[in-house]
Design a protein around this motif. Structure first.
Motif, PDB file in Angstrom:
ATOM      1  N   VAL A 171      44.156  47.319  41.549  1.00 49.27           N
ATOM      2  CA  VAL A 171      42.956  46.508  41.693  1.00 49.27           C
ATOM      3  C   VAL A 171      43.194  45.431  42.747  1.00 49.27           C
ATOM      4  CG1 VAL A 171      41.280  45.049  40.510  1.00 49.27           C
ATOM      5  CG2 VAL A 171      42.410  46.914  39.260  1.00 49.27           C
ATOM      6  N   VAL A 215      37.562  44.609  34.836  1.00 53.47           N
ATOM      7  CA  VAL A 215      37.405  44.680  36.286  1.00 53.47           C
ATOM      8  C   VAL A 215      35.917  44.820  36.594  1.00 53.47           C
ATOM      9  CG1 VAL A 215      37.994  45.919  38.399  1.00 53.47           C
ATOM     10  CG2 VAL A 215      39.650  45.776  36.517  1.00 53.47           C
ATOM     11  N   ALA A 247      33.698  47.562  39.482  1.00 56.20           N
ATOM     12  CA  ALA A 247      34.846  48.462  39.578  1.00 56.20           C
ATOM     13  C   ALA A 247      34.516  49.783  40.253  1.00 56.20           C
ATOM     14  CB  ALA A 247      35.406  48.726  38.187  1.00 56.20           C
ATOM     15  N   PRO A 301      38.656  49.180  43.361  1.00 55.98           N
ATOM     16  CA  PRO A 301      39.889  49.773  42.832  1.00 55.98           C
ATOM     17  C   PRO A 301      40.334  51.019  43.594  1.00 55.98           C
ATOM     18  CG  PRO A 301      38.506  49.060  41.028  1.00 55.98           C
ATOM     19  CD  PRO A 301      37.687  48.897  42.275  1.00 55.98           C
ATOM     20  N   GLY A 321      47.485  46.037  46.182  1.00 55.96           N
ATOM     21  CA  GLY A 321      46.394  45.155  45.776  1.00 55.96           C
ATOM     22  C   GLY A 321      46.392  43.813  46.470  1.00 55.96           C
TER      23      GLY A 321
END
Length: 391
Positions: free
Chosen positions: A84, A145, A148, A152, A168
């Motif tokens: 993420v 998240v 999302a 991601p 990330g």
């Protein structure tokens, strides 16, 4: 669930907090399988970033397995392994459509705070204060998240968490810092700071074609790792001359074509007069940041060069030699990283064996050991370069 939480300057605790819940159809919940302590987390620990509140869940470098998916999310499914990115992006605003992911116009839930600090809002970020949206961070067993279906990064089977985790934040940050330099085959690149981001700046500069890289720090194990990657090194504690003069000496008067400040707001230079004044001002609340490395980078950069600043700053900087920058015709480039500009290319490079980002990891532990390792990392004890935690 367990999570690392901020309770005041220098006070990080492993607390029991409520599990996150799906709040929007685009959300997912992930079970954290690996997270890291970032150098910019230390700015929170040390009180350099405003708008922190007691109990805030920390962490913006994390990955995990999707365990719950909102009804409107068509990108991810339960069981996906994802990294993420630290910035939260809507994918629909003008800035996102331009690929300026770190300045998304919609995801900062505390936009008024950012506008007061910066004039405009910037993107929401995980675990990074009420200046960037007050989103719970990833140093926790489970993480919500939002948006999302945008940022991601799905990780293929066969790639370990440790290889993928730094996609990330710090790997793209080092890559962007080098890309901002527009490196040419004859370039000499000087890099201040050999922490985790600095290490990726060194590697990225070589991968992007630099002729030479000079790395500046005073921590022997960090300098050794940079040297192992091919950099020439300067330990600023061992120098009588200024760093700009030392760089000129090392390059036959040529100097550095491109300079990277990978230190940011907490420069630890000890001997220079300006660094001493910075520390006094910060300690007495008369200043916010300690920009010694940025000053040195501007002075060291040869005319017509580029100064790239991936190091994080939070407030107002004193005594910046802007006359030198202007009269030398320097270009200064900075900003939080637009992770998704680079993530798929860097994922491919890892898959093809061009780089193994896990080489910088020195400490591995469980989440509950995080508070002590924050101190180890901050104080540069036990040869600590990078900490990775698991649940």
């Amino acid at each position: 669930m367990k999570a690392l939480c901020w309770h005041g300057k220098g006070d990080i605790r492993c607390d029991s907090v409520p599990d996150p819940q799906i709040e929007d159809g685009r959300d997912v919940i992930i079970k954290m399988t690996a997270c890291a302590i970032c150098g910019s987390d230390l700015h929170l620990m040390d009180g350099y970033i405003p708008f922190m509140e007691k109990g805030d869940v920390l962490g913006h470098e994390f990955m995990g397995e999707v365990v719950e998916v909102g009804r409107d999310n068509k990108k991810l499914k339960v069981g996906d392994r994802v990294v993420v990115p630290f910035t939260i992006c809507c994918g629909e605003c003008q800035q996102c459509l331009k690929g300026n992911w770190s300045v998304c116009e919609r995801t900062n839930r505390n936009a008024d705070n950012a506008i007061k600090a910066f004039g405009y809002q910037t993107a929401g970020q995980f675990g990074y204060s009420h200046l960037t949206g007050a989103y719970a961070g990833g140093q926790a067993e489970f993480v919500r998240v939002p948006y999302a279906d945008v940022s991601p990064i799905v990780i293929p089977n066969g790639m370990t968490d440790e290889q993928a985790l730094f996609l990330g934040d710090i790997f793209p940050t080092g890559w962007k810092a080098a890309a901002n330099c527009e490196i040419e085959p004859t370039d000499i690149v000087a890099i201040w700071g050999c922490g985790p981001v600095g290490q990726f700046c060194v590697t990225s500069a070589f991968m992007q074609g630099a002729a030479r890289v000079i790395a500046i720090d005073n921590v022997p194990e960090r300098l050794a790792l940079a040297q192992q990657a091919g950099a020439e090194i300067i330990n600023f504690d061992d120098e009588d001359a200024t760093i700009p003069d030392r760089i000129k000496e090392m390059t036959g008067g040529h100097g550095a074509d491109k300079c990277i400040d990978a230190v940011g707001s907490e420069s630890h230079a000890t001997a220079s007069f300006d660094a001493i004044i910075d520390k006094v001002k910060a300690a007495t609340l008369l200043g916010t940041d300690r920009p010694h490395a940025l000053r040195a980078a501007i002075m060291a950069c040869r005319p017509g060069g580029i100064v790239s600043v991936p190091g994080v700053y939070g407030g107002f900087l004193d005594k910046i030699p802007f006359g030198a920058a202007m009269n030398k015709g320097l270009t200064i480039r900075t900003g939080q990283t637009h992770v998704n500009r680079y993530s798929l290319d860097l994922l491919r490079r890892i898959e093809e064996g061009e780089i193994d980002p896990s080489c910088i990891i020195t400490h591995r532990a469980k989440l509950e050991d995080g508070p002590a390792l924050y101190e180890t990392f901050r104080d540069k004890k036990d040869n600590c370069i990078k900490v990775v935690l698991t649940a």
